[in-house]
Design a protein around this motif. Structure first.
Motif, PDB file in Angstrom:
ATOM      1  N   SER A  77      -0.255  -8.729  -6.332  1.00  0.00           N
ATOM      2  CA  SER A  77       0.249  -7.305  -5.842  1.00  0.00           C
ATOM      3  C   SER A  77       1.309  -7.027  -7.166  1.00  0.00           C
TER       4      SER A  77
ATOM      5  N   THR B 126       2.329  -3.684  -6.249  1.00  0.00           N
ATOM      6  CA  THR B 126       1.542  -2.532  -6.207  1.00  0.00           C
ATOM      7  C   THR B 126       0.847  -2.740  -4.730  1.00  0.00           C
ATOM      8  N   ARG B 127      -0.065  -1.262  -4.666  1.00  0.00           N
ATOM      9  CA  ARG B 127      -0.754  -1.254  -3.399  1.00  0.00           C
ATOM     10  C   ARG B 127      -2.059  -1.910  -3.295  1.00  0.00           C
ATOM     11  N   VAL B 128      -2.232  -2.955  -2.609  1.00  0.00           N
ATOM     12  CA  VAL B 128      -3.696  -3.863  -2.657  1.00  0.00           C
ATOM     13  C   VAL B 128      -3.788  -4.123  -1.391  1.00  0.00           C
TER      14      VAL B 128
ATOM     15  N   ALA C 152      -9.564  -8.575  -4.018  1.00  0.00           N
ATOM     16  CA  ALA C 152      -8.200  -7.742  -3.879  1.00  0.00           C
ATOM     17  C   ALA C 152      -8.497  -6.408  -4.446  1.00  0.00           C
ATOM     18  N   THR C 153      -8.711  -5.484  -3.641  1.00  0.00           N
ATOM     19  CA  THR C 153      -8.765  -3.675  -3.931  1.00  0.00           C
ATOM     20  C   THR C 153      -7.315  -3.303  -3.958  1.00  0.00           C
ATOM     21  N   TYR C 154      -7.217  -2.591  -5.228  1.00  0.00           N
ATOM     22  CA  TYR C 154      -5.973  -1.674  -5.237  1.00  0.00           C
ATOM     23  C   TYR C 154      -6.256  -0.284  -5.147  1.00  0.00           C
ATOM     24  N   THR C 155      -5.235   0.238  -4.786  1.00  0.00           N
ATOM     25  CA  THR C 155      -5.006   1.903  -4.658  1.00  0.00           C
ATOM     26  C   THR C 155      -3.928   2.200  -5.234  1.00  0.00           C
TER      27      THR C 155
ATOM     28  N   GLU D 150     -11.692  -1.387  -9.504  1.00  0.00           N
ATOM     29  CA  GLU D 150     -10.625  -1.088  -8.590  1.00  0.00           C
ATOM     30  C   GLU D 150     -10.443  -2.623  -7.767  1.00  0.00           C
ATOM     31  N   SER D 151     -10.912  -3.602  -8.330  1.00  0.00           N
ATOM     32  CA  SER D 151     -10.947  -4.904  -7.449  1.00  0.00           C
ATOM     33  C   SER D 151     -10.622  -6.152  -8.540  1.00  0.00           C
TER      34      SER D 151
ATOM     35  N   LYS E  40      -6.460  -6.438 -14.139  1.00  0.00           N
ATOM     36  CA  LYS E  40      -5.805  -5.495 -13.015  1.00  0.00           C
ATOM     37  C   LYS E  40      -5.780  -4.146 -13.417  1.00  0.00           C
TER      38      LYS E  40
END
Length: 651
Positions: free
Chosen positions: A385, A388-390, A407-410, A423-424, A436
């Motif tokens: 992370s 970051t938002r994950v 791992a999915t990021y937002t 996104e992942s 990433k």
């Protein structure tokens, strides 16, 4: 010793005694009497002792009397006397002095004053051994295990409390159904004409054939102070044989066993039937090995199933710990075995874990472990992370990111990942695979369409009505309009800004004009074609001019041009070229040459031209006969001029 020593003097009598001594043996004397017991006074003899070899002896017939100190007495009085008879005292031990008892404890509730077995001695006290008998009032008795007497012994009564009087019980309550007779531990007393029972009486219940009291439930009630304790037991139906053991199982054993109290195939409620399996078989984990009878029915219709056991689970993989079992192993023929339903749970060393979605548990079923190999321990990934938002799938629970974890990021508000950017990332053998993604500003809705344009379409879905970098807005025009060739039909979002701040313009255009009819020439247009994004078109207002081949023309009143108007030529057919007619048939007698409408430009006439015939004065076309002929595609209708007969006119 000499005889003269015993007599003590010389006289005729002494001589006689001496003579008798030698003729008859002397009467034996008694040694000293037994010493007094404690609390006794000194014994009193009826004669003076004779000292023989230093000890006291007493002549035959001498008496010794024992008495006690004040406050003490023998069980039968205050003095005891014993005689010396031929060298032996009547007792071998002195009588014992016991303390005197005061009055016995006063009677208790519902009791009468005690009755003594003997009168009180001096001072109103009672000798040891005196019995105080207690009696109860009518309807009351003492407990069956308690006497109704107290005995005085050595200064005190056997108890400081009198026997208690309890109210008697009526007959014990009967069992309503399936019962036998009630058996009492004591006989009934008749009080006021009714059977009554003492406190402590036990009522034992019996049941009818094929019925019994449940195991562990007492079949007795005890009378206590007018009330029968506990509750009346139930006579419940007995069970037959328990269900037959399953395959690989032994017949059940019963607890309690049928020990002759019941029929060999009849068991009371709460009897347990316990099953066992042969080697290499056992009951499923959590399945009870026991069925219980209740009210004539066993707790299950089938015996527990004997299932094949498993050997030890597969060994752990590299970097793994030995499996942990959820049940104790069974030892069969020296080997560890596990019941069906047993689970083996695998764990990994530090920095290793099972892949996401891979179960850490194997289950024993049908004699083998499902699956047959142990799960593999794979190196875990670090936390990707970095602020970051994950989010993770499956969720991270133990601080480790397992192999195959996604791992999915937002992004924060007004930011998103570009279109087409993943996104992942996925954890693979300790490494996150996939770049990433970077968050970029989003774009607002694309510029609105121009006049005659359709709303834009996008290559991506909006996020809160906003679009990611890489989003493309595609513009198109309504029917009859095209975008100019030098303007693209797309704009793209990049880093929060659209590539154009206005939408492309839609131009009104037409395609090629309709194909000319037969006998027609290709049309000519007053303007040249323009190139648009969709190809070559004619702008609105363009005029297509049609012409016909020789001896052909358009019908009367039909235009030779079509005009483009916002994408439409007005018709999908070109004006039709028709053959022209020669002059109409010659006029008949008494008529003048025809007049043509429209007037001909040449010797030939267009389709639709009308030839009108006129009769001379005094002549007219017959009633019902047309005075005109019409040109139609090279021919006149009819083929001959109308006749003008005489007198055929109206006045």
């Amino acid at each position: 010793m000499k005889a003269s020593d015993e007599i003590g003097n010389e006289s005729p009598v002494s001589n006689l005694v001496i003579l008798r001594f030698f003729i008859e043996p002397p009467i034996p004397k008694c040694p000293d009497a037994p010493p007094p017991s404690p609390n006794s006074r000194t014994a009193v003899f009826s004669s003076t002792p004779v000292v023989i070899t230093g000890t006291n002896h007493y002549n035959n017939g001498t008496t010794v009397t024992y008495t006690c100190h004040d406050g003490f007495a023998f069980t039968d009085g205050f003095s005891q006397t014993y005689s010396c008879i031929f060298g032996v005292w009547e007792t071998t031990s002195a009588p014992v002095c016991y303390g005197l008892c005061p009055r016995a404890p006063a009677e208790g509730m519902n009791g009468h004053p005690p009755i003594y077995s003997q009168s009180p001695a001096l001072g109103g006290k009672y000798l040891s051994g005196t019995i105080a008998q207690y009696n109860c009032m009518e309807g009351y008795t003492t407990h069956v295990d308690d006497g109704n007497t107290l005995v005085c012994f050595d200064g005190s009564w056997a108890s400081n409390n009198p026997p208690q009087c309890w109210e008697v019980c009526n007959n014990a309550p009967a069992i309503i159904d399936n019962s036998g007779p009630i058996l009492y531990s004591t006989g009934a007393m008749i009080i006021s004409g009714s059977e009554s029972y003492r406190t402590g009486t036990v009522a034992s219940y019996t049941c009818a054939a094929s019925f019994s009291v449940a195991v562990g439930v007492t079949n007795t009630r005890t009378c206590h102070d007018v009330t029968w304790n506990a509750t009346t037991p139930l006579c419940l139906p007995e069970c037959g044989e328990a269900p037959t053991a399953s395959a690989y199982g032994n017949p059940p054993s019963y607890n309690p066993s049928n020990d002759g109290m019941y029929m060999l195939t009849s068991y009371p409620s709460e009897t347990n039937a316990t099953y066992q399996c042969i080697d290499d078989f056992a009951f499923h984990l959590g399945v009870a090995d026991t069925l219980t009878c209740y009210a004539g029915v066993w707790s299950a219709t089938h015996a527990p199933l004997c299932e094949a056991v498993c050997s030890s689970a597969p060994p752990s993989s590299t970097h793994g710990h030995p499996p942990l079992y959820n049940s104790q192993h069974l030892v069969m023929n020296g080997d560890n075995k596990y019941m069906a339903g047993t689970t083996a749970t695998y764990t990994c060393n530090t920095n290793y874990a099972l892949s996401a979605g891979v179960s850490d548990v194997l289950t024993c079923a049908h004699g083998s472990w499902l699956q047959h190999t142990s799960p593999q321990c794979v190196q875990v990934c670090s936390n990707p992370s970095n602020g970051t938002r994950v989010s993770f799938n499956p969720p991270q629970t133990d601080g480790r990111f397992r192999n195959a974890t996604i791992a999915t990021y937002t992004c924060t508000t007004d930011y998103a990942f570009p279109v087409g950017v993943g996104e992942s990332q996925i954890c693979s053998s300790g490494v996150w695979v996939g770049g990433k993604p970077q968050c970029q500003p989003v774009c607002e809705v694309a510029p609105p369409t121009s006049t005659h344009g359709l709303p834009p379409t996008y290559n991506s879905q909006p996020i809160n009505n906003k679009y990611r970098s890489g989003s493309v807005a595609v513009y198109n025009c309504r029917e009859g309009y095209k975008l100019a060739v030098n303007v693209g039909n797309t704009i793209s979002c990049g880093n929060g800004v659209w590539s154009m701040n206005i939408s492309p313009t839609c131009l009104p255009v037409c395609g090629d004009p309709p194909t000319p009819s037969s006998n027609g020439n290709q049309p000519t247009l007053n303007v040249a074609q323009v190139q648009t994004l969709g190809g070559w078109y004619y702008i609105s207002g363009s005029v297509a001019i049609y012409t016909c081949t020789t001896y052909h023309s358009f019908a009367v009143g039909v235009g030779s041009t079509l005009t483009c108007n916002a994408g439409n030529w007005g018709t999908d057919r070109a004006p039709r070229c028709l053959e022209m007619c020669m002059d109409a048939p010659g006029h008949s007698s008494h008529s003048s040459p025809p007049i043509y409408t429209p007037s001909p430009m040449t010797v030939r006439h267009k389709s639709g031209t009308i030839a009108l015939y006129h009769c001379e004065a005094g002549y007219a076309v017959a009633v019902g006969v047309s005075d005109t002929l019409t040109c139609n595609d090279g021919r006149w209708f009819a083929p001959m001029a109308p006749l003008c007969p005489a007198g055929n006119y109206s006045s």
